[in-house]
Enzyme design. Structure first.
Site, PDB file in Angstrom:
ATOM      1  N   GLY A  89       0.809  -1.220   0.000  1.00 13.97           N
ATOM      2  CA  GLY A  89       0.000   0.000   0.000  1.00 13.97           C
ATOM      3  C   GLY A  89       0.835   1.259   0.000  1.00 13.97           C
ATOM      4  O   GLY A  89       0.333   2.361  -0.209  1.00 13.97           O
ATOM      5  N   ASP A 122      -2.168   7.126   2.565  1.00 18.84           N
ATOM      6  CA  ASP A 122      -1.565   8.069   1.599  1.00 18.84           C
ATOM      7  C   ASP A 122      -0.356   7.467   0.886  1.00 18.84           C
ATOM      8  O   ASP A 122       0.193   8.075  -0.027  1.00 18.84           O
ATOM      9  CB  ASP A 122      -1.173   9.370   2.301  1.00 18.84           C
ATOM     10  CG  ASP A 122      -0.147   9.142   3.408  1.00 18.84           C
ATOM     11  OD1 ASP A 122       0.289   7.986   3.609  1.00 18.84           O
ATOM     12  OD2 ASP A 122       0.225  10.129   4.073  1.00 18.84           O
ATOM     13  N   GLY A 123       0.060   6.261   1.298  1.00 14.33           N
ATOM     14  CA  GLY A 123       1.192   5.624   0.619  1.00 14.33           C
ATOM     15  C   GLY A 123       2.525   6.288   0.901  1.00 14.33           C
ATOM     16  O   GLY A 123       3.538   5.928   0.303  1.00 14.33           O
ATOM     17  N   ASP A 249       1.915 -11.568   6.921  1.00 15.52           N
ATOM     18  CA  ASP A 249       2.367 -10.740   5.788  1.00 15.52           C
ATOM     19  C   ASP A 249       3.745 -10.154   6.069  1.00 15.52           C
ATOM     20  O   ASP A 249       4.366  -9.568   5.179  1.00 15.52           O
ATOM     21  CB  ASP A 249       1.361  -9.621   5.485  1.00 15.52           C
ATOM     22  CG  ASP A 249       1.019  -8.790   6.704  1.00 15.52           C
ATOM     23  OD1 ASP A 249       0.604  -9.379   7.724  1.00 15.52           O
ATOM     24  OD2 ASP A 249       1.179  -7.563   6.661  1.00 15.52           O
ATOM     25  N   ASN A 250       4.226 -10.313   7.288  1.00 16.67           N
ATOM     26  CA  ASN A 250       5.561  -9.814   7.634  1.00 16.67           C
ATOM     27  C   ASN A 250       6.564 -10.945   7.818  1.00 16.67           C
ATOM     28  O   ASN A 250       7.576 -10.786   8.498  1.00 16.67           O
ATOM     29  CB  ASN A 250       5.485  -8.968   8.910  1.00 16.67           C
ATOM     30  CG  ASN A 250       4.729  -7.664   8.680  1.00 16.67           C
ATOM     31  OD1 ASN A 250       4.713  -7.137   7.567  1.00 16.67           O
ATOM     32  ND2 ASN A 250       4.102  -7.149   9.710  1.00 16.67           N
TER      33      ASN A 250
HETATM   34  P1  AMP Z   1       2.766  -2.978   7.551  1.00 14.17           P
HETATM   35  O1  AMP Z   1       2.562  -2.048   8.690  1.00 14.17           O
HETATM   36  O2  AMP Z   1       3.964  -2.631   6.740  1.00 14.17           O
HETATM   37  O3  AMP Z   1       2.812  -4.424   7.933  1.00 14.17           O
HETATM   38  O4  AMP Z   1       1.518  -2.741   6.590  1.00 14.17           O
HETATM   39  C1  AMP Z   1       0.287  -3.423   6.630  1.00 14.17           C
HETATM   40  C2  AMP Z   1      -0.528  -3.038   5.426  1.00 14.17           C
HETATM   41  O5  AMP Z   1      -0.917  -1.654   5.478  1.00 14.17           O
HETATM   42  C3  AMP Z   1       0.199  -3.196   4.091  1.00 14.17           C
HETATM   43  O6  AMP Z   1      -0.728  -3.585   3.126  1.00 14.17           O
HETATM   44  C4  AMP Z   1       0.724  -1.791   3.851  1.00 14.17           C
HETATM   45  O7  AMP Z   1       1.026  -1.561   2.505  1.00 14.17           O
HETATM   46  C5  AMP Z   1      -0.434  -0.950   4.338  1.00 14.17           C
HETATM   47  N1  AMP Z   1      -0.018   0.412   4.713  1.00 14.17           N
HETATM   48  C6  AMP Z   1       0.728   0.742   5.772  1.00 14.17           C
HETATM   49  N2  AMP Z   1       0.940   2.074   5.799  1.00 14.17           N
HETATM   50  C7  AMP Z   1       0.327   2.620   4.737  1.00 14.17           C
HETATM   51  C8  AMP Z   1       0.185   3.943   4.212  1.00 14.17           C
HETATM   52  N3  AMP Z   1       0.751   5.010   4.800  1.00 14.17           N
HETATM   53  N4  AMP Z   1      -0.521   4.096   3.078  1.00 14.17           N
HETATM   54  C9  AMP Z   1      -1.080   3.041   2.472  1.00 14.17           C
HETATM   55  N5  AMP Z   1      -0.998   1.780   2.908  1.00 14.17           N
HETATM   56  C10 AMP Z   1      -0.307   1.546   4.040  1.00 14.17           C
HETATM   57 MG    MG Z   2       4.501  -5.119   6.740  1.00 12.70          MG
END
Ligand code: AMP
Ligand code: MG
Length: 491
Positions: A89, A122-123, A249-250
């Site tokens: 994301g 916001d990606g 997913d991690n």
């Molecule tokens: P993570 O915290 O990296 O394990 O992310 C979990 C999910 O949330 C994944 O699909 C990420 O891509 C999404 N995600 C985390 N932060 C953002 C962000 N700021 N904008 C869009 N997607 C996010």
């Molecule tokens: Mg992650």
């Protein structure tokens, strides 16, 4: 020849594996730190990487020749609950680089803007999490833990809105691949066995080529992933590292550590320790990490059952027997790790109480995890008094009987005291990225645009086992007012 030589394979898989997605350019890229030795290993033209054009590429403002940017699809169990649709994301995979050693590595930009998987996010990434990941993953690499790497950190010249307004940044991440347990779960949830076969073939070719000729390649793959996780988690336990968000997913199929969100190294030893602000039940506490890894692997096994064997019962039996290997493999790796930390060649049956008593005493006495082992290394050869951490940690009286037992046991080793000490100094770092130091680096950068502490920490952690007393500040536990109680995902 291009500045980076890409050799992309994942993008050749069918389009349901990913979405084509260019990074969204940022306002004003600014270089924070470049990992030039890593760039060299990857065969990247380092002069170019350090130039304005290189910084633009690292920020997502310029696509190098050969890049085929995509956001990958995956699912995952988050804190035990299944989410069938996650995906990158806030990251795009620019492509795969063939390194000088012939291996292929993903180059991914994190914080590169929205993708079809952003779910309203916001990606983008604030500066803090980018600096945190840079320091933590590079420290882990130097501590000999398989991990994703940081190629660079750049500022975006933009602000991101979180609970407050923060400076934005992008991390260039390098990984053997970004294929997760959640990638398998994504296709299993859709009953897409064709994709599971394609993914399995891709993973074996890429990460486990030695399994190509196995009788049942898929069972062999599961067994190999189980073994790599067992090794990985044992390394975490031996460093007092708490990942904090061991969602499926991690978990990378390659066996590298990924996702440096709320992770932290412990100061005082406490097996129940949790730092993550969202881990209310302590699911991912230090002591639970091996059990959670085993549970995560069972999710991978479940995803593979449809393709493990034509006969479902037989498939389940194959999955079960691969999973059942985990506890022994973990204990074996853990025991070898503990032996090195204590200067022993192996933990024999009679040594188990000795090791267990040390963990218990460390918890009871709230001893600093890192300094305890470092101080033991000092004591392995008391004729050598240079560079000790005696001024940083004095063992309490309660530990003296244990120390006598350990000395007696060590004296029965065939090695010399000097050799034992050398092994122990190599196995027991004196510098870890302590939470309060990481927080200080982030605060100075975020609040005052001052990156001095960040650079200092990054440099120091390149040599985590070699101590000099003038660096005592970085080896010291936090003062009470400096203790970090909570960490945040920081997305
Ligand atoms: P993570 O915290 O990296 O394990 O992310 C979990 C999910 O949330 C994944 O699909 C990420 O891509 C999404 N995600 C985390 N932060 C953002 C962000 N700021 N904008 C869009 N997607 C996010
Ligand atoms: Mg992650």
């Amino acid at each position: 020849m291009g500045q980076i030589v890409f050799d992309n394979h994942y993008v050749r898989l069918p389009e349901r594996f990913y979405s084509p997605q260019d990074p969204v350019p940022v306002r004003e890229p600014g270089s924070i730190r470049l990992n030039l030795p890593l760039a060299e290993d990857l065969g990247i033209d380092t002069q170019w990487l350090a130039s304005e054009a290189g910084t633009a590429m690292l920020a997502g403002n310029y696509l190098p020749e050969g890049a085929e940017p995509i956001a990958t699809a995956y699912a995952g169990h988050q804190f035990g609950g299944f989410n069938p649709q996650l995906g990158d994301g806030r990251a795009v995979l620019l492509g795969e680089i063939r390194a000088r050693n012939g291996r292929r590595f993903d180059l991914q930009l994190k914080g590169s803007g929205p993708t079809p998987y952003s779910r309203g996010g916001d990606g983008r990434s604030p500066l803090g999490p980018v600096l945190r990941e840079y320091i933590l993953c590079e420290a882990m690499h130097r501590l000999d833990v398989p991990t994703t790497r940081a190629l660079a950190a750049v500022t975006s010249g933009e602000r991101v809105m979180r609970e407050s307004v923060l400076p934005g940044a992008v991390l260039a991440r390098v990984a053997s691949s970004h294929i997760r347990i959640g990638t398998f779960q994504y296709f299993a949830a859709r009953k897409d066995t064709e994709a599971l076969h394609l993914l399995t073939d891709h993973v074996i070719a890429r990460h486990y080529p030695e399994l190509e000729d196995s009788e049942n390649r898929i069972a062999a793959l599961l067994g190999a992933v189980v073994a790599r996780q067992a090794q990985l988690i044992a390394k975490w336990q031996m460093l007092g590292f708490i990942h904090g968000v061991m969602n499926t997913d991690n978990v990378l199929i390659s066996g590298e550590t990924i996702d440096y969100g709320p992770c932290a190294f412990m100061d005082e030893f406490n097996p129940e320790q949790v730092y993550s602000s969202i881990d209310h039940g302590g699911r991912y506490a230090y002591r639970n990490q091996p059990g959670i890894a085993h549970w995560n692997l069972s999710c991978l096994a479940n995803s593979l059952i449809p393709i493990l064997h034509n006969d479902q019962e037989h498939a389940i039996a194959l999955a079960q027997s691969a999973l059942d290997r985990f506890p022994d493999l973990f204990l074996e790796a853990n025991s070898l790790g503990a032996a090195r930390k204590l200067g022993l060649q192996a933990i024999e049956a009679g040594d188990v109480p000795l090791v267990d008593d040390l963990w218990r005493l460390m918890a009871e006495q709230r001893l600093d995890f890192t300094l305890t082992f470092r101080r033991l290394a000092d004591l392995a050869d008391e004729t050598n008094r240079t560079g000790t951490v005696a001024e940083l940690l004095e063992f309490p009286d309660a530990l003296q009987p244990w120390l006598d037992r350990w000395r007696e046991r060590a004296a029965r080793e065939p090695t010399s005291a000097a050799d034992r000490q050398a092994v122990m100094y190599a196995a027991n770092p004196v510098f870890i990225p302590r939470n309060h130091l990481v927080e200080a680096a982030i605060a100075a950068a975020t609040d005052n645009n001052d990156f001095a502490i960040f650079h200092q920490l990054a440099e120091l952690l390149e040599n985590p086992t070699s101590y000099a007393p003038e660096l005592r500040h970085f080896a010291s536990p936090p003062r009470p007012e400096e203790i970090v109680q909570q960490t945040f995902c920081g997305t």
